[in-house]
Design a protein around this motif. Structure first.
Motif, PDB file in Angstrom:
ATOM      1  N   VAL A 284       5.005  10.631  17.207  1.00  0.00           N
ATOM      2  CA  VAL A 284       4.734  10.202  18.574  1.00  0.00           C
ATOM      3  C   VAL A 284       3.828  11.234  19.223  1.00  0.00           C
ATOM      4  O   VAL A 284       4.222  12.376  19.433  1.00  0.00           O
TER       5      VAL A 284
ATOM      6  N   VAL B 202       2.167   8.730  25.234  1.00  0.00           N
ATOM      7  CA  VAL B 202       2.994   7.735  25.926  1.00  0.00           C
ATOM      8  C   VAL B 202       2.084   6.897  26.821  1.00  0.00           C
ATOM      9  O   VAL B 202       2.268   6.811  28.026  1.00  0.00           O
TER      10      VAL B 202
ATOM     11  N   LEU C  66       7.083   4.757  30.018  1.00  0.00           N
ATOM     12  CA  LEU C  66       7.894   5.937  29.774  1.00  0.00           C
ATOM     13  C   LEU C  66       9.222   5.651  29.093  1.00  0.00           C
ATOM     14  O   LEU C  66       9.803   6.520  28.468  1.00  0.00           O
TER      15      LEU C  66
ATOM     16  N   GLY D  27       8.347  13.732  17.815  1.00  0.00           N
ATOM     17  CA  GLY D  27       7.401  14.048  18.880  1.00  0.00           C
ATOM     18  C   GLY D  27       6.543  15.237  18.475  1.00  0.00           C
ATOM     19  O   GLY D  27       7.050  16.220  17.938  1.00  0.00           O
ATOM     20  N   ILE D  28       5.257  15.117  18.724  1.00  0.00           N
ATOM     21  CA  ILE D  28       4.308  16.157  18.301  1.00  0.00           C
ATOM     22  C   ILE D  28       3.686  16.781  19.542  1.00  0.00           C
ATOM     23  O   ILE D  28       3.017  16.100  20.317  1.00  0.00           O
TER      24      ILE D  28
ATOM     25  N   VAL E  59      10.688   8.034  26.148  1.00  0.00           N
ATOM     26  CA  VAL E  59       9.807   8.622  25.139  1.00  0.00           C
ATOM     27  C   VAL E  59       9.339  10.036  25.505  1.00  0.00           C
ATOM     28  O   VAL E  59       9.226  10.895  24.639  1.00  0.00           O
ATOM     29  N   PRO E  60       9.084  10.321  26.800  1.00  0.00           N
ATOM     30  CA  PRO E  60       8.552  11.666  27.098  1.00  0.00           C
ATOM     31  C   PRO E  60       9.372  12.828  26.556  1.00  0.00           C
ATOM     32  O   PRO E  60       8.792  13.758  25.998  1.00  0.00           O
TER      33      PRO E  60
ATOM     34  N   ILE F 285      11.112  13.005  23.850  1.00  0.00           N
ATOM     35  CA  ILE F 285      10.847  13.118  22.402  1.00  0.00           C
ATOM     36  C   ILE F 285       9.543  13.858  22.211  1.00  0.00           C
ATOM     37  O   ILE F 285       9.432  14.793  21.422  1.00  0.00           O
ATOM     38  N   LEU F 286       8.548  13.431  22.986  1.00  0.00           N
ATOM     39  CA  LEU F 286       7.219  13.995  22.834  1.00  0.00           C
ATOM     40  C   LEU F 286       7.163  15.432  23.347  1.00  0.00           C
ATOM     41  O   LEU F 286       6.768  16.348  22.630  1.00  0.00           O
TER      42      LEU F 286
END
Lengths: 335, 335, 335, 335
Positions: free
Chosen positions: B253, B256, B260, B278-279, C266-267, C269-270
């Motif tokens: 990932v 985004v 979100l 997550g990267i 998602v944020p 995770i990232l």
């Protein structure tokens, strides 16, 4: 059908015998062999240095067409083109004491018109290769793949030192160039260095002219050293390899061409945080990955000479001369 | 000297201010910036979603020439061409809570005629790139590199799914092709798909025509799925990504773009043994490795548009339109 | 012999049938089952959520004594005490599409007086466990082992967050304590928290009293978060888990107790560089390693209740109540 | 203040000198040293085998209290109890040519009443240890940690072979037991073997009585060999170590006690797929992890003898005798 067998020790113990075409048992596949390839290990077996089965059919490496499958075999059908796996019971994961059985040693190998192979020891032939090319992959190419990718984690832009121009060495060169690595290659022949450069080698070093070649490797890497050394030698090369590898780098030992006991200077291993790792070919999951890479990249194995099936003894005689560049193949069935 | 600063929230808070050229303190390097590049994160900072320092100079990404080095700096001298590191205190190893300070957010960034950067946050510019090209690497290219190589362990012959044609996506395409991976690329535009194929993409899927694109990815991979998915979206894409990845595969990932909170179907993560990771860009050791790979392979970043320094606001306005293919660059000093 | 079979969907489809004792075929082993254990997946199969074979014998998990071995079986002899492997064809290496066949789903499982198991799907029973204890290991304990060690790389002194007190959770607690990790355990019951502390849990959090338990996890870790979260929930827990894990940490998803689609932010995770990884039990090489660890450390599985073979339906009824602490076992043969 | 300095080569070159208490510069921390510890490397430096700075203050290892911090230091304040890092600029990630500067060699070390240490080279003292105990950790304990966990990936139930009873060896024993590994320990003294067993060693082998001790290791491991060998010797031990390690196992070279050039039989490295890895202590992220593990598990370093600061020369004289069991410590400040 005809098959070569090793009835003792030495080249005179190689015999071309007749035998009935076997019927595959449970979990077995009968392969009509089209081509087979010799490796340095086959010389060791010939010399009696391995615990091979008596009368073994030589050669771990071969490719052909499935003639029949035994009961309980799923995933393969007659007519498919396949290669044998060096270790037919090593599916994936680390080397351990349970996955050491190999073709051409503990089990009959591929130097025969028909071979019985466990279904767990087959991989589909790359579509872009003919049978002779595919026959070169099982030992030498997979060894180079394991050294560079599985254990070495090679990434674009890293530097690989390759020793010589034998089977593993040329595959190491070609596979490293697949990832845009820089390749430094050693040879005792300027002509071979030129051929290696034509295949992508970035730097060539003639070890006869430069016996202290570790200094040349440091020069070619801004004083840093190579990330990965593919070590094929042993006694004559290990100390120089230790001087050629970067701090934190890796020496993958894939052969013992030059003697069995090497005087190893321990301090550079320790103080440069070097990893020295013996590579025993590789597993089937990686062989599948290698075959996919060969097709994706259009990699063509380099075949130096092709021998007729009846003349397979000549392959055993030729390999130790070291004159070759790349692989020696026996064409079992030229049709 | 002149520098852009963000004095609040929103595009109107961007101001081009004059300031004295600073003197580098202990461990600092003064860089005369030649070019800088915008990333999606810069829009998030503009929108006030990040804890940026008040009046921050925007942009993590830039390249220039060292004007002066402060006391205690070794390894760099005036006149060298360098790029800044997104995380100037992340030298190597895993992401952790101690290496999260970033340029253009917690520290002043590169959208200025001169930038003060910690010496630990510089990498030499690849010799084969000009400053504008080099300015595109610090965030987008390193993110793609980390996703594919450091975390993904990409090897030749594997399949990578790339979403879109933004900065990270095009670098992911180019970097994956460096290793002869197969690349499947998604775009909403057939014209962009054609451009991606010209850069090496093997398969293009128009997600407007094929909204259930995971089926198309499975088709293109013999039903197996991609080894690595470079996920830039979120809400709109994650479920399809989970349907596109192979058993045991990896979704990296990196953005985004589409919302979100994603409704994530957990069973495919679990039952397909998928890793979702997550990267956050990457560390300096990898940035050096990336720079070496760029030089070794001759990789050329794709720059879609170049803006004048005085017109940097237009880069902020252009990026959200999504019309670009590759990177948007601000030329700070065109001399 | 008698065996349970699932002839349709739902608890009424479970039937105790008579059948002849089978004869092992090539590569098969006949096991006289002494004990078997239920897992959450068995409820999913009962509910028709899996592609199980019609009339499947339930339960991946069981232990017993080898009664006979079929042709071609090496490495096992009659009389040895063994456990079945969840995936009898996953020897080692990564999960992939070739190693997904499982006992109690695609193949008949262990809820029978005799079971036919592929020889590649057996591991010797730890000498320090009785059959009921050994029967609890194949799914739950190996899942925890894979999450903590194989994928998590757990080291002494790290912090693990464990959710609940079911089978995987209690094994995760016990296995993490084997390496002197700190364990934070969640439960909705203070009594269960006390029992978990008696097993070594360092911190207990009652999620009913503290529904926003990620804050409590941060408190207990100096604001840093847990290194590894063993996530058994899904819909109700994933967002809190993301708030509980450290930068660069790992969430191992081992179950979907609370719903199939989780609204995932998602944020985090990232931006926290988190890895979210689905865990599907594990392979035989790890099961051997786990068995060795159990013996070396004297780990005793926690069995909550034991059911008679004839009363196996009660195990299916008990598991969803969530009242248990540890494992539910069916004693197939109490002799 | 007083400090020991090495003004040349050999034990007579050690001088206890007076010097003003220094003021920390940018990024530096002034530590009031309470205790320091000697390692085998300090003997090598004494003998002139290292490129140490002239007049270096010896000892990489020490612990004390922060007296003052220089400008630009964050994360530390006066009064905190800390340990120095062997490599103060190796934060995390692989060993490379950029992180080789070490205390007590290229930089002044800890055998002084006050030491100036880069802030990047400090870790908080474990709360459960006193200063003398903490002073033993930086080199020996971290080396064992790196060998076992970071490079070895040690897991519960594996087998570790430890050579001798010096500092690294005893830490390797203790750290391996933290994870319930089985430990086989070699010593030339039955009394030391008994002490090692009291610390948890499972098997003791007297190498004087059993000079071909690889056979004894195979016996103790069911013929399989050890998973990890912590090799402290070199010339006298490496061949036996190669015979003691399992297929696919790892030999971590942490010392060169017995000679600089070892006659290494290459075939077992190759054919057993062995990894031989030089270990240079470790990085700060791992030192933090080790300190957390020490506190979590209550591990107590084994101190054999304590010397007064004025008598530090005796530590240099004692270490080569090999009589010790565990660490030798110099108490710099007994208050």
């Amino acid at each position: 059908m005809r098959r070569w067998q090793l009835a003792g020790v030495g080249i005179n113990a190689l015999k071309l015998n007749a035998a009935p075409v076997p019927t595959p048992g449970h979990g077995e596949v009968l392969v009509r062999v089209k081509a087979a390839a010799i490796n340095a290990r086959d010389l060791g077996i010939l010399a009696g240095h391995y615990p091979n089965k008596p009368g073994v059919v030589p050669f771990s490496d071969g490719a052909g067409i499935i003639e029949a499958v035994g009961p309980g075999v799923s995933g393969f059908v007659a007519g498919e083109a396949v290669m044998g796996c060096f270790y037919p019971f090593w599916e994936s994961g680390p080397a351990d004491e349970n996955n050491r059985t190999s073709l051409g040693c503990n089990l009959d190998g591929m130097l025969a018109e028909y071979a019985l192979v466990p279904a767990s020891g087959l991989v589909l032939k790359p579509a872009t290769l003919d049978f002779a090319e595919a026959a070169t992959l099982p030992c030498a190419a997979l060894t180079a793949w394991t050294a560079l990718y599985t254990e070495g984690g090679l990434r674009p832009g890293q530097t690989v030192l390759v020793q010589g121009t034998g089977g593993v060495a040329i595959f190491a060169l070609q596979l490293a160039k697949l990832s845009h690595a820089r390749v430094i290659l050693l040879s005792g022949s300027d002509a071979k260095l030129e051929r290696a450069k034509a295949l992508g080698a970035d730097v060539g070093i003639n070890y006869r002219e430069t016996p202290e070649w570790s200094a040349a490797v440091l020069d070619a890497t801004g004083g840093k050293g190579a990330d990965i050394v593919v070590e094929v030698g042993g006694q004559d090369t290990l100390a120089q390899s230790l001087g050629s590898v970067r701090v934190g780098g890796r020496i993958s030992v894939v052969g013992v061409l030059s003697g069995l006991v090497a005087p190893v200077p321990v301090p550079p291993i320790l103080f440069r945080h070097v990893t020295l790792s013996g590579i025993t070919v590789g597993h089937r999951a990686d062989f599948r990955a290698l075959a996919a890479a060969v097709d994706a990249a259009g990699l063509k194995p380099v075949i130096d000479r092709r021998f007729a099936f009846e003349d397979a003894v000549s392959a055993f005689a030729e390999l130790p001369t070291g004159k070759h560049f790349g692989k020696l193949v026996v064409e079992v069935d030229r049709s």
